[in-house]
Design a protein around this motif. Structure first.
Motif, PDB file in Angstrom:
ATOM      1  N   ALA A 204      39.742  17.318  32.534  1.00 32.77           N
ATOM      2  CA  ALA A 204      40.485  18.454  31.992  1.00 32.77           C
ATOM      3  C   ALA A 204      41.279  19.127  33.106  1.00 32.77           C
ATOM      4  O   ALA A 204      41.076  18.851  34.292  1.00 32.77           O
ATOM      5  N   GLY A 205      42.172  20.016  32.711  1.00 33.92           N
ATOM      6  CA  GLY A 205      43.069  20.656  33.664  1.00 33.92           C
ATOM      7  C   GLY A 205      42.604  22.029  34.110  1.00 33.92           C
ATOM      8  O   GLY A 205      41.406  22.284  34.263  1.00 33.92           O
ATOM      9  N   ASN A 206      43.538  22.933  34.283  1.00 29.51           N
ATOM     10  CA  ASN A 206      43.252  24.273  34.780  1.00 29.51           C
ATOM     11  C   ASN A 206      42.802  25.167  33.637  1.00 29.51           C
ATOM     12  O   ASN A 206      43.574  25.466  32.726  1.00 29.51           O
ATOM     13  N   VAL A 207      41.541  25.573  33.670  1.00 37.00           N
ATOM     14  CA  VAL A 207      41.004  26.390  32.591  1.00 37.00           C
ATOM     15  C   VAL A 207      41.058  27.864  32.971  1.00 37.00           C
ATOM     16  O   VAL A 207      40.921  28.236  34.133  1.00 37.00           O
ATOM     17  N   ILE A 208      41.278  28.695  31.957  1.00 37.57           N
ATOM     18  CA  ILE A 208      41.275  30.135  32.131  1.00 37.57           C
ATOM     19  C   ILE A 208      40.322  30.738  31.113  1.00 37.57           C
ATOM     20  O   ILE A 208      39.932  30.099  30.143  1.00 37.57           O
ATOM     21  N   GLY A 209      39.939  31.972  31.339  1.00 39.47           N
ATOM     22  CA  GLY A 209      39.024  32.660  30.444  1.00 39.47           C
ATOM     23  C   GLY A 209      38.321  33.771  31.190  1.00 39.47           C
ATOM     24  O   GLY A 209      38.341  33.832  32.421  1.00 39.47           O
ATOM     25  N   GLY A 210      37.699  34.653  30.461  1.00 42.04           N
ATOM     26  CA  GLY A 210      37.023  35.777  31.075  1.00 42.04           C
ATOM     27  C   GLY A 210      35.840  35.375  31.921  1.00 42.04           C
ATOM     28  O   GLY A 210      35.111  34.446  31.581  1.00 42.04           O
ATOM     29  N   GLY A 211      35.667  36.069  33.040  1.00 41.55           N
ATOM     30  CA  GLY A 211      34.466  35.878  33.848  1.00 41.55           C
ATOM     31  C   GLY A 211      34.594  34.970  35.037  1.00 41.55           C
ATOM     32  O   GLY A 211      33.592  34.655  35.676  1.00 41.55           O
ATOM     33  N   ASP A 212      35.808  34.539  35.363  1.00 41.20           N
ATOM     34  CA  ASP A 212      35.997  33.692  36.547  1.00 41.20           C
ATOM     35  C   ASP A 212      36.457  34.565  37.704  1.00 41.20           C
ATOM     36  O   ASP A 212      37.573  35.078  37.700  1.00 41.20           O
ATOM     37  N   TRP A 213      35.582  34.722  38.692  1.00 40.88           N
ATOM     38  CA  TRP A 213      35.943  35.469  39.900  1.00 40.88           C
ATOM     39  C   TRP A 213      35.915  34.546  41.119  1.00 40.88           C
ATOM     40  O   TRP A 213      35.736  34.998  42.249  1.00 40.88           O
ATOM     41  N   SER A 214      36.110  33.258  40.898  1.00 44.34           N
ATOM     42  CA  SER A 214      36.007  32.289  41.978  1.00 44.34           C
ATOM     43  C   SER A 214      37.193  32.378  42.929  1.00 44.34           C
ATOM     44  O   SER A 214      38.257  32.921  42.605  1.00 44.34           O
ATOM     45  N   GLU A 215      37.013  31.788  44.087  1.00 44.04           N
ATOM     46  CA  GLU A 215      38.075  31.729  45.078  1.00 44.04           C
ATOM     47  C   GLU A 215      39.198  30.804  44.602  1.00 44.04           C
ATOM     48  O   GLU A 215      38.968  29.844  43.858  1.00 44.04           O
ATOM     49  N   ASP A 216      40.419  31.104  45.043  1.00 41.55           N
ATOM     50  CA  ASP A 216      41.576  30.239  44.784  1.00 41.55           C
ATOM     51  C   ASP A 216      41.782  29.959  43.302  1.00 41.55           C
ATOM     52  O   ASP A 216      42.114  28.841  42.902  1.00 41.55           O
ATOM     53  N   ARG A 217      41.588  30.968  42.476  1.00 36.57           N
ATOM     54  CA  ARG A 217      41.839  30.851  41.039  1.00 36.57           C
ATOM     55  C   ARG A 217      42.866  31.917  40.656  1.00 36.57           C
ATOM     56  O   ARG A 217      42.688  33.096  40.952  1.00 36.57           O
ATOM     57  N   LEU A 218      43.923  31.511  39.983  1.00 36.85           N
ATOM     58  CA  LEU A 218      45.025  32.420  39.709  1.00 36.85           C
ATOM     59  C   LEU A 218      44.590  33.631  38.897  1.00 36.85           C
ATOM     60  O   LEU A 218      44.908  34.780  39.245  1.00 36.85           O
ATOM     61  N   VAL A 219      43.864  33.413  37.794  1.00 42.81           N
ATOM     62  CA  VAL A 219      43.451  34.537  36.956  1.00 42.81           C
ATOM     63  C   VAL A 219      42.422  35.399  37.677  1.00 42.81           C
ATOM     64  O   VAL A 219      42.430  36.626  37.558  1.00 42.81           O
ATOM     65  N   ALA A 220      41.535  34.770  38.447  1.00 41.18           N
ATOM     66  CA  ALA A 220      40.568  35.549  39.224  1.00 41.18           C
ATOM     67  C   ALA A 220      41.286  36.462  40.214  1.00 41.18           C
ATOM     68  O   ALA A 220      40.932  37.641  40.370  1.00 41.18           O
ATOM     69  N   ASP A 221      42.309  35.929  40.885  1.00 43.87           N
ATOM     70  CA  ASP A 221      43.089  36.746  41.814  1.00 43.87           C
ATOM     71  C   ASP A 221      43.837  37.844  41.071  1.00 43.87           C
ATOM     72  O   ASP A 221      43.978  38.973  41.570  1.00 43.87           O
ATOM     73  N   ALA A 222      44.330  37.525  39.869  1.00 47.02           N
ATOM     74  CA  ALA A 222      45.023  38.538  39.067  1.00 47.02           C
ATOM     75  C   ALA A 222      44.072  39.650  38.660  1.00 47.02           C
ATOM     76  O   ALA A 222      44.436  40.838  38.685  1.00 47.02           O
ATOM     77  N   ALA A 223      42.842  39.287  38.284  1.00 45.39           N
ATOM     78  CA  ALA A 223      41.855  40.284  37.892  1.00 45.39           C
ATOM     79  C   ALA A 223      41.533  41.221  39.049  1.00 45.39           C
ATOM     80  O   ALA A 223      41.413  42.445  38.876  1.00 45.39           O
ATOM     81  N   LYS A 224      41.401  40.653  40.241  1.00 44.59           N
ATOM     82  CA  LYS A 224      41.118  41.476  41.420  1.00 44.59           C
ATOM     83  C   LYS A 224      42.285  42.397  41.736  1.00 44.59           C
ATOM     84  O   LYS A 224      42.092  43.569  42.098  1.00 44.59           O
ATOM     85  N   ALA A 225      43.505  41.896  41.592  1.00 43.69           N
ATOM     86  CA  ALA A 225      44.681  42.714  41.868  1.00 43.69           C
ATOM     87  C   ALA A 225      44.794  43.858  40.862  1.00 43.69           C
ATOM     88  O   ALA A 225      45.090  45.001  41.226  1.00 43.69           O
ATOM     89  N   ALA A 226      44.569  43.556  39.586  1.00 42.64           N
ATOM     90  CA  ALA A 226      44.660  44.588  38.561  1.00 42.64           C
ATOM     91  C   ALA A 226      43.589  45.654  38.756  1.00 42.64           C
ATOM     92  O   ALA A 226      43.852  46.856  38.644  1.00 42.64           O
ATOM     93  N   ALA A 227      42.362  45.213  39.068  1.00 41.87           N
ATOM     94  CA  ALA A 227      41.271  46.162  39.279  1.00 41.87           C
ATOM     95  C   ALA A 227      41.500  47.016  40.521  1.00 41.87           C
ATOM     96  O   ALA A 227      41.142  48.194  40.561  1.00 41.87           O
ATOM     97  N   GLY A 228      42.112  46.424  41.552  1.00 42.22           N
ATOM     98  CA  GLY A 228      42.358  47.140  42.801  1.00 42.22           C
ATOM     99  C   GLY A 228      43.690  47.848  42.857  1.00 42.22           C
ATOM    100  O   GLY A 228      44.022  48.467  43.868  1.00 42.22           O
ATOM    101  N   ALA A 229      44.470  47.750  41.774  1.00 44.36           N
ATOM    102  CA  ALA A 229      45.769  48.419  41.677  1.00 44.36           C
ATOM    103  C   ALA A 229      46.712  48.030  42.815  1.00 44.36           C
ATOM    104  O   ALA A 229      47.431  48.859  43.359  1.00 44.36           O
ATOM    105  N   TYR A 230      46.706  46.739  43.159  1.00 46.23           N
ATOM    106  CA  TYR A 230      47.678  46.253  44.134  1.00 46.23           C
ATOM    107  C   TYR A 230      48.451  45.086  43.523  1.00 46.23           C
ATOM    108  O   TYR A 230      48.066  44.529  42.484  1.00 46.23           O
ATOM    109  N   THR A 231      49.550  44.721  44.136  1.00 44.46           N
ATOM    110  CA  THR A 231      50.420  43.675  43.618  1.00 44.46           C
ATOM    111  C   THR A 231      49.911  42.303  44.031  1.00 44.46           C
ATOM    112  O   THR A 231      49.645  42.061  45.209  1.00 44.46           O
ATOM    113  N   LEU A 232      49.776  41.426  43.046  1.00 47.96           N
ATOM    114  CA  LEU A 232      49.361  40.063  43.314  1.00 47.96           C
ATOM    115  C   LEU A 232      50.503  39.317  43.989  1.00 47.96           C
ATOM    116  O   LEU A 232      51.620  39.267  43.472  1.00 47.96           O
TER     117      LEU A 232
END
Length: 369
Positions: A204-232
């Protein structure tokens, strides 16, 4: 989720719900504490399975497995390394499963450059250990070995890779997953030729979904940026990947598992589970389509960012025609639906972490119904 119209080995699959034949089955799941493993644990439980997990302790804080209280769903659990062959064999013997789903892995490309020995050990010898243990336990009808879209020799093609295309891999992660495919093929031919235990692989390919805070993951990085109020900051906006919701990916694995349990020997092979071509988009397009669902998220291309010296493919796409035709599988959620569900999950949990379990269960319920 209906898997479609048609039949497999005489079984009518018209409007057949996902996992209809899994209820009451014992399932041995490796890697159950990871992101995909956590969703799989909850999905299997929703489908009426008795789940026996085998994995390392969940990593990071927060992590989905603990946040959603998923340990409570398990019929049994072993916290151990997949490279511990004796412990793995003993745990499998105790579980006495009908189905084995092997998801435990070192799953990060960049980490594989820093930790190549561990990557090869976990991904290759872990698979060997799992299949070797399965030889000693009677009653296992099917084994699904999960690999990746990156197991193919990447030629830079602008069309989808098919299951009969050459295996390869530039980085240790990709190459080790290609090797895991060969391990599964070898065991299938050498030790499970009678069909009592059917062995298949799932890519399978690149999966997305709630609860991924892993390193080098686009949505995980987006979640951290949104929570920290900084620009991804995005370094490679043109990289194109086969994006899909984690439940669509897992639905593919379980559709394959159902075929194995139904004694369909033609399903004991490799299958791609990827989105349609319209959902194979660039990082830039992905984030542009995500942002309306996640107003708190801001992102920008960082043209000044240094390019990594580590090799990563710029274009990946999976041709899933075999799964669509033979297993009658197809994605349920479009990319836009997957993005909406993913953003909803993260935004809800950022507001109230205690809702992680209910949001996960609600999304599973919507998916399977």
């Amino acid at each position: 989720m209906a898997v479609g119209a048609g039949s497999v080995e005489g079984l009518d699959l018209n409007s057949r719900p996902l996992g209809a034949d899994l209820a009451g089955k014992r399932v041995f799941l490796t890697g159950h504490t990871g992101f995909k493993g956590s969703w799989m644990t909850a999905l299997l439980k929703r489908l009426g399975c008795d789940v026996y997990g085998y994995a390392l302790s969940p990593k990071g804080e927060p992590n989905l497995f603990e946040l959603a209280s998923l340990r409570e769903l398990l019929a049994g659990e072993t916290i151990a390394d997949i490279r511990d062959s004796s412990q793995l064999a003993e745990s499998l013997r105790i579980a006495q499963p009908a189905l084995v789903i092997h998801m435990a892995a070192q799953a990060f490309v960049r980490r594989s450059y820093a930790e190549p020995v561990d990557t090869w050990g976990v991904n290759v010898m872990g698979t060997v250990n799992l299949l070797e243990a399965a030889r000693t336990v009677p009653g296992i009808a099917g084994v699904v070995v999960v690999t990746t879209d990156k197991c193919y020799e990447n030629r830079g093609w602008e069309w989808g890779y098919r299951e009969n295309d050459p295996l390869g891999g530039h980085d240790p992660y990709s190459a080790s997953k290609a090797a895991a495919e060969l391990v599964a093929q070898s065991y299938r031919r050498s030790f499970f030729p009678s069909g009592e235990t059917l062995v298949a692989t799932a890519r399978a390919g690149n999966v997305i979904g709630g609860g991924d805070w892993s390193e080098d993951r686009l949505v995980a990085d987006a979640a951290k940026a949104a929570a920290g109020a900084y620009t991804l900051s995005v370094r490679n906006p043109g990289a194109t990947r086969p994006w899909q919701h984690v439940l669509d990916c897992l639905g593919g694995y379980l559709t394959l598992a159902s075929a194995l349990l139904a004694r369909d020997e033609t399903a004991a092979t490799a299958f791609n589970f990827g989105p349609g071509i319209g959902d194979n988009v660039s990082v830039s397009d992905f984030l542009t389509r995500l942002q309306p669902h996640w107003p708190e998220l801001n992102w920008a291309v960082d043209a000044e960012a240094p390019r990594s010296a580590l090799h990563e493919a710029s274009y990946l796409y999976l041709d899933s025609a075999r799964a669509r035709k033979q297993l009658l599988w197809r994605p349920v959620w479009s990319l836009d639906k997957a993005l909406a569900m993913t953003a909803t999950w993260y935004r809800g949990v950022q507001s109230d972490a205690s809702c992680a379990e209910s949001m996960l269960n609600n999304q599973i319920e919507e998916f399977v119904s």
